[in-house]
Each structure stands twice: as structure tokens, then as C-alpha cells.
Write a protein that holds these residues in place. Structure first.
Motif, PDB file in Angstrom:
ATOM      1  N   THR A 147      32.858  50.760  40.826  1.00  0.00           N
ATOM      2  CA  THR A 147      32.847  49.469  41.517  1.00  0.00           C
ATOM      3  C   THR A 147      32.199  48.418  40.618  1.00  0.00           C
ATOM      4  O   THR A 147      31.343  48.751  39.783  1.00  0.00           O
ATOM      5  CB  THR A 147      32.099  49.598  42.873  1.00  0.00           C
ATOM      6  N   THR A 148      32.594  47.163  40.790  1.00  0.00           N
ATOM      7  CA  THR A 148      32.042  46.080  39.967  1.00  0.00           C
ATOM      8  C   THR A 148      30.644  45.724  40.457  1.00  0.00           C
ATOM      9  O   THR A 148      30.435  45.544  41.654  1.00  0.00           O
ATOM     10  CB  THR A 148      32.974  44.844  40.060  1.00  0.00           C
ATOM     11  N   GLY A 187      41.261  44.925  44.839  1.00  0.00           N
ATOM     12  CA  GLY A 187      42.076  44.813  43.629  1.00  0.00           C
ATOM     13  C   GLY A 187      41.660  43.686  42.701  1.00  0.00           C
ATOM     14  O   GLY A 187      42.412  43.281  41.820  1.00  0.00           O
ATOM     15  N   LYS A 188      40.412  43.224  42.832  1.00  0.00           N
ATOM     16  CA  LYS A 188      39.940  42.074  42.047  1.00  0.00           C
ATOM     17  C   LYS A 188      39.900  42.388  40.545  1.00  0.00           C
ATOM     18  O   LYS A 188      40.402  41.614  39.731  1.00  0.00           O
ATOM     19  CB  LYS A 188      38.536  41.647  42.533  1.00  0.00           C
ATOM     20  N   SER A 189      39.258  43.505  40.188  1.00  0.00           N
ATOM     21  CA  SER A 189      39.160  43.849  38.758  1.00  0.00           C
ATOM     22  C   SER A 189      40.543  44.091  38.170  1.00  0.00           C
ATOM     23  O   SER A 189      40.827  43.684  37.034  1.00  0.00           O
ATOM     24  CB  SER A 189      38.297  45.105  38.570  1.00  0.00           C
ATOM     25  N   THR A 190      41.405  44.725  38.943  1.00  0.00           N
ATOM     26  CA  THR A 190      42.773  44.994  38.480  1.00  0.00           C
ATOM     27  C   THR A 190      43.506  43.670  38.254  1.00  0.00           C
ATOM     28  O   THR A 190      44.214  43.497  37.247  1.00  0.00           O
ATOM     29  CB  THR A 190      43.527  45.843  39.528  1.00  0.00           C
ATOM     30  N   LYS A 200      36.379  55.294  46.263  1.00  0.00           N
ATOM     31  CA  LYS A 200      36.528  54.658  44.967  1.00  0.00           C
ATOM     32  C   LYS A 200      35.443  55.185  44.029  1.00  0.00           C
ATOM     33  O   LYS A 200      34.277  55.212  44.415  1.00  0.00           O
ATOM     34  CB  LYS A 200      36.308  53.159  45.194  1.00  0.00           C
ATOM     35  N   ASP A 210      51.840  47.840  50.182  1.00  0.00           N
ATOM     36  CA  ASP A 210      52.682  49.038  50.018  1.00  0.00           C
ATOM     37  C   ASP A 210      52.005  50.282  50.607  1.00  0.00           C
ATOM     38  O   ASP A 210      52.590  51.365  50.577  1.00  0.00           O
ATOM     39  CB  ASP A 210      52.944  49.272  48.514  1.00  0.00           C
ATOM     40  N   HIS A 247      47.738  45.640  48.653  1.00  0.00           N
ATOM     41  CA  HIS A 247      47.951  46.950  49.286  1.00  0.00           C
ATOM     42  C   HIS A 247      48.965  46.886  50.432  1.00  0.00           C
ATOM     43  O   HIS A 247      48.869  47.661  51.384  1.00  0.00           O
ATOM     44  CB  HIS A 247      46.613  47.535  49.788  1.00  0.00           C
TER      45      HIS A 247
END
Ligand SMILES: Nc1nc2c(ncn2[C@@H]2O[C@H](COP(=O)(O)OP(=O)(O)OP(=O)(O)O)[C@@H](O)[C@H]2O)c(=O)[nH]1
Ligand SMILES: [Mg+2]
Length: 185
Positions: free
Chosen positions: A46-47, A15-18, A43, A126, A124
Motif C-alpha cells: 500500500t502507498t 487503483g491510484k498507484s496503477t 492487498k 469489470d 474495477h
């Protein structure tokens, strides 16, 4: 004007970019590309270099935030980014226990290159199969509660949650660290 440079590190898809996108008050510069390797199984993008975002914290203080690529083959970027950082947050996806060992390796990589404050952000939580905070900390090698870095549960899609994580990170700079903020971006 002072600049704080924070790095958001962590395993692929944590979740880094988010996180950077949610926090930034300018449009984020990202380098997300179509994933072609094992990452593509879960996914699409990706970065491959880094994400850059900015948040104005006051008339004299700007936060510059850099998201790293998750894949270890881009670890030359981790190196470049952490050497300039004032602190970092390591994101770990709670529902991917198979990645905990990689998260531990990232911590070791970063600690070898920079002695800066860090926070662990668990994402994550959840999701189905999310492991407990205690299990994750043990897997990351933090057996002794007293020596652990601060831990925050983060939802990278939620602004309040991301801001809270950054405030914990900033509080470490205020509390007794000798890291000097920079006069240049
Ligand atoms: N359900 C849920 N989804 C999340 C959470 N954090 C991130 N996501 C989602 O996970 C996906 C991957 O997020 P990215 O921000 O691209 O992850 P990344 O860490 O930058 O990934 P790489 O650049 O490939 O290493 C996105 O669809 C996010 O919306 C979370 O806490 N819960
Ligand atoms: Mg990314």
C-alpha cells in the motif's frame, strides 16, 4: 514552461498507484510498502506517502501527477498534496460498496482544503459485485444530476483509458475555471 499538478485520490486499492504508473513517461517514484493493517487482507502493498509521475504534454506543458495513500491515517499527505494541486481525480472501486462512505469523506476533506476542479473515476467495473454508476453517485451524495462532477469509467491498467480521464480533467481547467497553472514544478 507551465506545470499542471494533478492529484489521484481515492479509497484503498482503488487503483491510484496503477493509474500514475500507467500514465507516467518516467519511472514512477512510489512509496508502496507492505500492508500491515486491514488493507493487508486484500492487498500486499500500500502507498504510505505518495506516487509521483510525469507526462510531457507539449513543448511548454508538463503534467505532474501525484497519487495519494488510500488509508485515512495518512491524510496529512492528502492535505499537503491537494493544497498544491490544480485539479484532482477521485478513484472509487465499483465493487467495494463498503468503501463508498470513505470516498465521500475524501471528497469532503479535499473540498475543505482546495477549490479546484475534480472528476470522479470509477474503477474495477469489470469485477464481481461492481455497483452501477448511479448507485455510486447516490452513495457519494450526488443526488441531483445537475450538480454532479464529471464521471468517467477508468481502467487504471489501460493507457488509453487513463489518458481519457486526464483529458476530461484538463478540459475542466480550460472550460471556465480560474485556476492558474504554475511556472515551477
Ligand atoms: N480488475 C481490475 N483491477 C484493477 C483495476 N484498477 C486497479 N486494479 C488492480 O488493483 C490493485 C491495486 O491497485 P493500486 O494501484 O495499488 O491501488 P491504490 O489505490 O494505489 O492502493 P493504496 O495505495 O493501497 O491505496 C492492482 O493489482 C491493480 O492492478 C480495475 O479497474 N480492474
Ligand atoms: Mg497506492
Amino acid at each position: 514552461m507551465k506545470f499542471m499538478r494533478s492529484v489521484v485520490a481515492g479509497t484503498p486499492g482503488a487503483g491510484k498507484s496503477t493509474f500514475v504508473r500507467t500514465l507516467s513517461d518516467i519511472e514512477v517514484v512510489d512509496t508502496d510498502r507492505r500492508a500491515t493493517d486491514a488493507t493487508s487482507l486484500y492487498k500486499k502493498r500500500t502507498t504510505v506517502a505518495f506516487d509521483f509521475g510525469r507526462l510531457v504534454l507539449g513543448p511548454d506543458l508538463e503534467l505532474h501527477i501525484y497519487g495519494t495513500p488510500g488509508q485515512a491515517r495518512f491524510n496529512f499527505m492528502w492535505d499537503m498534496l491537494i493544497r498544491r494541486a490544480h485539479n484532482y481525480i477521485l478513484l472509487v472501486a465499483a465493487h467495494r460498496p463498503g468503501d463508498f462512505i470513505s470516498a465521500r469523506q475524501i471528497i469532503s476533506f479535499m473540498n475543505q482544503r482546495a477549490q479546484v476542479p475534480m472528476v470522479i473515476g470509477i474503477t474495477h467495473t469489470d469485477c464481481l459485485g461492481a455497483r452501477s454508476q448511479e448507485e455510486i453517485m447516490m452513495a457519494l451524495g450526488y443526488m441531483n444530476g445537475k450538480k454532479r462532477p464529471p464521471i468517467v469509467i477508468v481502467d487504471p491498467t489501460d493507457k488509453a483509458s487513463v489518458v481519457e480521464a486526464i483529458l476530461v480533467l484538463m478540459s475542466l481547467l480550460i472550460l471556465g475555471s480560474n485556476v492558474e497553472l504554475s511556472n515551477t514544478p
